[in-house]
Design an enzyme around this catalytic site. Structure first.
Site, PDB file in Angstrom:
ATOM      1  CG  PHE A  21      85.701-121.044  18.307  1.00  0.00           C
ATOM      2  CD1 PHE A  21      86.854-119.790  18.546  1.00  0.00           C
ATOM      3  CD2 PHE A  21      85.402-122.142  18.053  1.00  0.00           C
ATOM      4  CE1 PHE A  21      87.706-121.520  18.548  1.00  0.00           C
ATOM      5  CE2 PHE A  21      86.800-123.158  18.000  1.00  0.00           C
ATOM      6  CZ  PHE A  21      87.627-122.811  18.367  1.00  0.00           C
ATOM      7  CD  GLU A  22      83.305-113.485  18.321  1.00  0.00           C
ATOM      8  OE1 GLU A  22      83.244-111.897  17.582  1.00  0.00           O
ATOM      9  OE2 GLU A  22      83.700-112.841  19.473  1.00  0.00           O
TER      10      GLU A  22
END
Length: 618
Positions: free
Chosen positions: A399-400
């Protein structure tokens, strides 16, 4: 928003060399943080958004650069913009009441009364005998033990307080203390007795023994393997330990020695021979290379999954992405340039070769925010279906961007209450429960979401980006089922390490400092009462770009191996001092790279360099 490791999807413009790096620097999320770097100094790497003070005024950095003498902010308006508002130039008050409640022949424990500041004190520095360099620092605590001193020697100490703007207080009143005379204790502890094994795996042996006795007191134990002179594990008093990083189906001979405060070591215990278990079929090796495989073509070239280099141990298929918007929770995956049947066959083929194939979720384009229970349920159901359909061995959380953040006031990483965090934790555990103990769980966060949490924690730092350190509650909550963490040591701004110095990517120093934080643990937001505990060494891998095309922060193989040597062999890199235990770090897991495709594009520099090196560490 940048791609994981600097990828571009079809149709995106591709930038080359320094232009790409400059673009990444301008877009990285930590730029919004406007990091306060204190007083301006020469030979420091500054980035856009950094704030400094100089001559009683404040300045904001306009261009990334390394400062040089003569480049003081008033002299180079192209690099620095003078602030028009108020700037914190008020120093804290001087600490008072400096005293030494205890001492030994080689150390002095100091305490003092806390300073006050108009904004807030962030730490203290201890000086000895009028020296200009601090002999000890604290992140806020008003006590410290200064060690490495000479016996029967008088030392004069002072303490200064510092604030977030870099202002230092005047020194406290000086306090002089004489260390104890050299110890007259020459009596060694008795040898530990009844050394025994309490459990084994294919890579570890758990040991226990009966306590030794000593005329002054036992302070710890050292465990040795196969007659070696360097301890494989140590304890500070506990009579049990697990020695990890061992080879499967191999016999090891163990002995234990006790030590006391004067440095006396006991005779060795009776030797114990223990054989590790046989590695289960398909078990992940003790030292691994992990590579991300592109489910798209971004100019690095398409590789059919079954044709990846055999030097990879784990292949992360990237990426599964949301199909119903960032907050819907439903995730989809369609093989690129392949039929479903062929892709399933490729996964099975790699698994037949002893490889693990994992599905990675997210990336920079795949924003996932599980804000509701419905989104969490959709995530679990859709991911479960993808994993079952293709036979993946596990999942990687990548997740970014804005996928993870912390609500204001959510300051306790051990008990988070932000929905996108708690729902993700619940979803991960549901999928692990569904697929069982052999299901691999990995994560590939950016330094912004992990190590930055030492200096700034988004839930408790009002002036910070609320994403700073936002992975920490997730990692902590699933650490018992986490296979390994592979932080992206690239596309990163300068990050403060446990030495309270900024470290800049692209060299061995950066990898040592960032990895040491995971192996030693650290106070979150520099709060000594809120410590993120160390991960096991086998839960830690270093994330790297395969080459300069793959992302900012490329590190040459020789520098990477210098970093690993520092972590697992204790060979120093520069002036950085490890906080983690080198003897325990032998279980360090390995290296991750973005990506399989970029490695092939660069004639396999990454795998050809690091495969034999990691094999030599087993």
């Amino acid at each position: 928003m940048r791609q994981h490791g600097g990828t571009q999807r079809p149709g995106e413009k591709c930038f080359a060399g320094g232009v790409l790096v400059a673009l990444l620097l301008s877009l990285l999320p930590w730029q919004a943080l406007a990091a306060d770097r204190g007083a301006w100094a020469a030979y420091v790497n500054y980035v856009v958004g950094d704030s400094v003070t100089y001559g009683g005024k404040g300045y904001d950095c306009r261009q990334p650069h390394q400062s040089l003498p003569g480049w003081e902010p008033p002299n180079v308006p192209a690099l620095w913009l003078e602030k028009t508002g108020s700037v914190d130039v008020q120093a804290p008050t001087a600490p008072t009441g400096l005293t030494a409640p205890s001492k030994t022949a080689n150390s002095v424990s100091l305490t003092w009364n806390g300073s006050t500041d108009n904004v807030g004190v962030t730490g203290y520095e201890v000086f000895a005998n009028g020296g200009a360099s601090a002999v000890a620092t604290t992140p806020g605590a008003t006590s410290v033990t200064v060690s490495g001193l000479t016996a029967n020697m008088t030392y004069t100490f002072t303490v200064k307080a510092r604030d977030a703007a870099g202002n230092r207080s005047a020194a406290s009143s000086a306090f002089s203390v004489t260390t104890n005379p050299p110890s007259t204790d020459t009596q060694a502890p008795t040898a530990p007795a009844s050394l025994r094994s309490t459990g084994t795996t294919s890579t570890s042996v758990s040991l226990a023994w009966n306590a030794s006795s000593d005329n002054q007191g036992v302070t710890g134990y050292e465990v040795f393997t196969n007659g070696g002179s360097t301890a494989a594990a140590t304890t500070t008093g506990a009579t049990s330990v697990t020695v990890s990083g061992l080879s499967a189906n191999t016999s090891y001979s163990f002995t234990v020695k006790a030590r006391d405060a004067a440095g006396n070591r006991s005779a060795a215990s009776a030797a114990l021979s223990v054989k590790t278990q046989t590695a289960p079929v398909g078990e992940v090796p003790s030292k691994i290379l992990v590579g991300y495989w592109h489910n798209f073509d971004n100019g690095s070239g398409f590789i059919r999954l079954r044709n990846v280099s055999p030097k990879w141990d784990v292949i992360n298929v990237s990426f599964a992405e949301p199909t119903s918007g960032a907050t819907g929770g439903t995730i989809g995956f369609t093989p690129y340039n392949s039929s479903e049947a062929d892709f399933k066959a490729d996964v099975a083929y790699l698994q037949s070769q002893g490889k693990k194939v994992i599905i990675s979720i997210g990336g920079a384009n795949g924003q996932v925010r599980l804000e509701t229970a419905t989104a969490r349920t959709n995530f679990v159901n859709s991911m479960g279906a993808i994993i079952e359909k293709y036979g993946f061995d596990g999942m990687d959380i990548d997740f970014e961007g804005h996928s993870l953040s912390l609500d204001a006031g959510d300051a306790d990483f051990k008990n988070p209450r932000t929905p996108v965090v708690t729902n993700l934790i619940s979803a991960i555990r549901a999928l692990r429960d569904r697929f069982g103990a052999k299901f691999l769980l990995t994560m590939a966060p950016e330094t912004f979401f992990v190590q930055l949490g030492y200096a700034f924690y988004g839930g408790s730092c009002i002036s910070c980006d609320n994403r700073a350190g936002a992975y920490l509650p997730v990692i902590y909550a699933v650490r018992d089922i986490l296979s390994w963490l592979q932080v992206q040591d690239y596309n990163s701004g300068p990050i403060i390490g446990l030495d309270d110095q900024y470290h800049t990517m692209g060299n061995a120093d950066f990898h040592v400092a960032m990895t040491d934080m995971l192996l030693a643990g650290f106070p979150v937001g520099k709060n000594p009462n809120n410590v993120f505990p160390a991960l096991r060494p086998d839960q830690v891998a270093i994330g790297l770009p395969a080459n300069n095309n793959a992302g900012g922060g490329y590190t040459a193989p020789a520098e990477v191996q210098k970093a690993v040597n520092a972590l697992v062999k204790g060979i120093p890199v520069g002036s950085y001092t490890l906080r983690s235990n080198v003897a325990n770090n032998k279980g360090f897991r390995g290296l991750m790279s973005w990506s399989v495709n970029w490695d092939a594009f660069a004639n396999y520099e990454f795998t050809n360099s690091h495969r034999p090196y990691l094999d030599s560490l087993k």
